[in-house]
Enzyme design. Sequence first.
Site, PDB file in Angstrom:
ATOM      1  N   SER A  31      14.675  21.196 -16.817  1.00 35.94           N
ATOM      2  CA  SER A  31      13.511  22.065 -16.984  1.00 35.94           C
ATOM      3  C   SER A  31      13.917  23.304 -17.782  1.00 35.94           C
ATOM      4  O   SER A  31      15.027  23.818 -17.629  1.00 35.94           O
ATOM      5  CB  SER A  31      12.962  22.483 -15.622  1.00 35.94           C
ATOM      6  OG  SER A  31      12.054  23.559 -15.749  1.00 35.94           O
TER       7      SER A  31
ATOM      8  N   GLU B 247       9.151   8.299 -16.971  1.00 37.51           N
ATOM      9  CA  GLU B 247       7.840   8.905 -17.185  1.00 37.51           C
ATOM     10  C   GLU B 247       7.303   8.602 -18.591  1.00 37.51           C
ATOM     11  O   GLU B 247       6.116   8.292 -18.755  1.00 37.51           O
ATOM     12  CB  GLU B 247       7.930  10.408 -16.963  1.00 37.51           C
ATOM     13  CG  GLU B 247       8.224  10.774 -15.515  1.00 37.51           C
ATOM     14  CD  GLU B 247       8.494  12.252 -15.316  1.00 37.51           C
ATOM     15  OE1 GLU B 247       8.634  12.674 -14.168  1.00 37.51           O
ATOM     16  OE2 GLU B 247       8.568  13.000 -16.318  1.00 37.51           O
TER      17      GLU B 247
ATOM     18  N   LYS C 119      16.360  21.437 -11.875  1.00 33.37           N
ATOM     19  CA  LYS C 119      15.618  20.201 -12.072  1.00 33.37           C
ATOM     20  C   LYS C 119      16.432  19.135 -12.809  1.00 33.37           C
ATOM     21  O   LYS C 119      17.183  19.412 -13.724  1.00 33.37           O
ATOM     22  CB  LYS C 119      14.323  20.461 -12.859  1.00 33.37           C
ATOM     23  CG  LYS C 119      13.296  21.309 -12.149  1.00 33.37           C
ATOM     24  CD  LYS C 119      12.770  20.647 -10.882  1.00 33.37           C
ATOM     25  CE  LYS C 119      11.986  19.395 -11.159  1.00 33.37           C
ATOM     26  NZ  LYS C 119      10.767  19.642 -11.958  1.00 33.37           N
TER      27      LYS C 119
ATOM     28  N   HIS D 289       0.824  -1.216   0.000  1.00 31.41           N
ATOM     29  CA  HIS D 289       0.000   0.000   0.000  1.00 31.41           C
ATOM     30  C   HIS D 289       0.858   1.267   0.000  1.00 31.41           C
ATOM     31  O   HIS D 289       0.423   2.313   0.467  1.00 31.41           O
ATOM     32  CB  HIS D 289      -0.967   0.024   1.190  1.00 31.41           C
ATOM     33  CG  HIS D 289      -1.793  -1.212   1.334  1.00 31.41           C
ATOM     34  ND1 HIS D 289      -2.918  -1.450   0.588  1.00 31.41           N
ATOM     35  CD2 HIS D 289      -1.617  -2.315   2.122  1.00 31.41           C
ATOM     36  CE1 HIS D 289      -3.430  -2.622   0.926  1.00 31.41           C
ATOM     37  NE2 HIS D 289      -2.647  -3.175   1.842  1.00 31.41           N
TER      38      HIS D 289
END
Length: 480
Positions: A286, A299, A292, A165
């Site tokens: 970024s 992704e 970043k 979980h």
Amino acid sequence: MDDNQEASSTKRLWGARFKSEPSAALKALSRSEPSFFRLAPYDLAGSRAHARELQRAGVLDANELAQLLACVDEVEHAFVAGDLHPIEADEDVHTFLERVLTQRLGPIGGKLRAGRSRNDQAANDLKLYLRDKARTLATAIGDVQAALVAQAEQHIDTLSTGFTHLQPAQPIVFAHHLMAHAQAIGRNVDRLIDWDRRSARSPLGAAALAGSAICRSPELSAAELGYDASCENSIDAVAARDHVCEFLFITSMLAVELSRLSEEVVLWSSRQFQWVVLDDGYCTGSSIMPQKKNPDIAELSRGKAGRLIGNLVSMLSALKSLPLAYNRDLAEDKSAAFDSIDTLSLVLPAMAGMIRTMRVDVDQLRRHAPLGFTLATEVADWLALSGVPFSEAHEITGALVKFCEAQDIELGALTPAMLAEVDARLTPEVLKHLTLEAAIGARTGQGGTAPARVAEQIARLKAVLDKQAAWAADYRGPRC
């Protein structure tokens, strides 16, 4: 005659009984997508086998067969080299290749159509393509598994948190977690091998649907093309696409497994976890935030899973109401299959490189491993082994966790006095079980997280990878 002459020289394979030309709208809708012409080498492989069948039937003599086979080889070489292309009037790969062969051979090229149909040709071309690409996919999947195994071998003794979980559950070694992904991803190679066994039947000889009155030895063509046998039923041979759906299920299941791994890499590389550092070559930045470092491969791979699932659903939907035998709806098989294979050909190498080059922060993993009372199960297990019914052991352990929360301590900080305050059955003996090493070392059963068992698991999987590679290499069919 030049292979790339004007469209007016191309003859349709089906227009003899029509009085008028097809409309521009029909031509636009009916023409194959440009990606479909990648099947040309597989269509030519089928043509070689079919030509030999035509000689057996007496349609071609030995000299004509030799000329035809030599021309097929020349055409394939030109196509693969990029020197031969379809023209606008070529409705599909079959029209394209018949045009070229007829231009080069005259009437001999036209004889090749005898005894076959675009129905069995289309089924055969895609099946040959998928059987070939199954090996390519298996090799690429093996590279991802090998990257996971290489990381796992470095972290057999690296202590980590296991989750359920997405909550801290029990301590494990990090190699065990990595190997869980390797096992799940690898089962898709097992599925490909099993799929290939069911798919190794040739549709050639089925012709339009009833079988061919000319080509009566389809088993010989099947053997030449690397199949185990010809199809049992000519109608099924041209109408079935369950093998395409099954292939698409495997690719979508693989994409889902890669997506699950990607999600964890995103978490592990986050500032909140700081478990792994991804190599700069597998990240982006970024355009506005200079600090970043984004896990874009993970992704992008995660996002592709939905696309591959969609391809499976699209093909199942196309099939669900089709009467036997062939219907043009079945042309959707190529769009779905090509897109899934092309997508994975980008995702798999990127994932393998990202996993292979990532750096694991061993100290950070160990710091997190006991947090969230991950050793609580050790208390309950110890009580059960001491004769306390597990239902009571569970309650006692829950009370102990509640006590620790009130004191703002972890289980490892408990003293004998604290244990006695919670329950008299919690003797100091339990403390020696409240270490990460003890918890992990106790899981010595098959499939457990004990380092010795994980090392054995890694060794077994490396042997499996060798077998997978051997299967991918040992293919008798056409490879293009």
